[in-house]
Design an enzyme around this catalytic site. Structure first.
Site, PDB file in Angstrom:
ATOM      1  N   TRP A  91      17.675  32.302   4.117  1.00 13.52           N
ATOM      2  CA  TRP A  91      18.205  32.531   2.779  1.00 13.52           C
ATOM      3  C   TRP A  91      17.079  32.882   1.815  1.00 13.52           C
ATOM      4  CZ3 TRP A  91      22.713  33.283   0.431  1.00 13.52           C
ATOM      5  CH2 TRP A  91      22.764  33.152  -0.948  1.00 13.52           C
ATOM      6  N   ASP A 194      19.044  53.187   4.775  1.00 11.82           N
ATOM      7  CA  ASP A 194      20.212  52.951   3.926  1.00 11.82           C
ATOM      8  C   ASP A 194      19.754  52.234   2.655  1.00 11.82           C
ATOM      9  OD1 ASP A 194      22.815  52.877   3.031  1.00 11.82           O
ATOM     10  OD2 ASP A 194      23.459  51.254   4.354  1.00 11.82           O
TER      11      ASP A 194
END
Length: 292
Positions: A91, A194
């Protein structure tokens, strides 16, 4: 935070540690993201996608590892586990965009791009939830690869799905015939593939991570074009730092690179047309016509 038992048990099996709580994470067009609080004190991000095609999460993990090979390049999240049905990442606490962080990202992106690559990739991948062909025949040029592996598959898909008018498709096809005269050849760069605003995570403390790659070797203007297409905070600072770092590494950008951004924006616009419809097909056609 509550605890979703099915997700928690799957994560526990992969990580070998208990999950004490889970909570949904907003955003994302393709996968479902969940934050996990682990019993050992860590936090993780779990990505799942019901009905994901074979190799979907493995391709993302492969791209993250490839980008992470460049130690002073763009930071990527640490992979905790990768499986057929999910991906677990460490995280990262989100922060706010700053000019200094954008400049640091620009310099790091230049180092990633120039770290070395071959055209394409050994295995195909995904862009969003669509297949991304990456294998490059021996001896093919970038402009051939871009036309055949990047633009034409999504032009056909957009047209088949009614998201592309024939006249707009014809404008894109006409641009493809002019690519060799428009885009200068250069060694392949190590691309994120991307790199739009939604895949840039501004972290607490000023470190910027890039997410969800569709990584392969290609022209470095692809990533720069994507950043410009959908907007990025402090883009000017990023591109200036990128130019400085590229020049310092002996590979300055071509003087006319900004004028060609639209050429490499055709591909993501067609992907969006195939996925979402809307006005993306017309936008791609108009952009292609601007180079006529």
């Amino acid at each position: 935070m509550t605890r979703q038992p099915l997700l928690a048990r799957r994560a526990e099996a992969l990580l070998g540690t208990a999950v004490s709580a889970t909570s949904p994470v907003a955003g994302g067009d393709t996968s479902t993201s969940t934050r996990l609080r682990l019993a050992d004190g860590r936090n993780a991000l779990m990505k799942t996608h019901p009905g994901a095609p074979p190799g979907f999460f493995e391709a993302e993990a492969r791209g993250l590892r490839w980008l992470a090979e460049v130690g002073d390049g763009v930071p990527v999240p640490e992979i905790l586990a990768a499986a057929e049905d999910c991906l677990l990442l460490r995280w990262i606490d989100p922060g706010r965009p700053t000019a200094d962080a954008a400049a640091e990202l620009g310099a790091r992106l230049a180092r990633t791009h120039l770290a070395g690559a071959v055209l394409g990739a050994e295995e195909d991948g995904f862009i969003g939830r669509l297949p991304l062909p990456c294998r490059a025949p021996e001896g093919v040029s970038w402009t051939e690869f871009y036309a055949v592996r990047r633009v034409l598959p999504y032009l056909k898909l957009a047209r088949d799905r009614g998201a592309m008018l024939p006249e707009d498709a014809a404008r894109v096809e006409a641009l493809l015939r002019r690519l060799p005269a428009l885009v200068p050849d250069e060694p392949p760069a190590r691309l994120h593939g991307d790199l739009w605003n939604g895949n840039v995570l501004w972290g607490v403390g000023g470190t910027v991570h890039v997410l969800d790659p569709a990584a392969y070797g290609g022209h470095r203007e692809v990533d720069l074009a994507m950043l410009a297409l959908f907007g990025l905070p402090h883009l000017r600072e990023l591109t200036e730092a990128y130019e400085d770092a590229s020049a310092a590494l002996g590979r300055p950008l071509d003087a006319e690179w900004r004028d060609r951004l639209g050429v490499h924006q055709i591909f993501p616009l067609l992907v969006h047309a195939a996925l979402f419809g809307g006005g993306y097909g017309a936008r791609a056609g108009a952009l292609a016509a601007s180079y006529g």
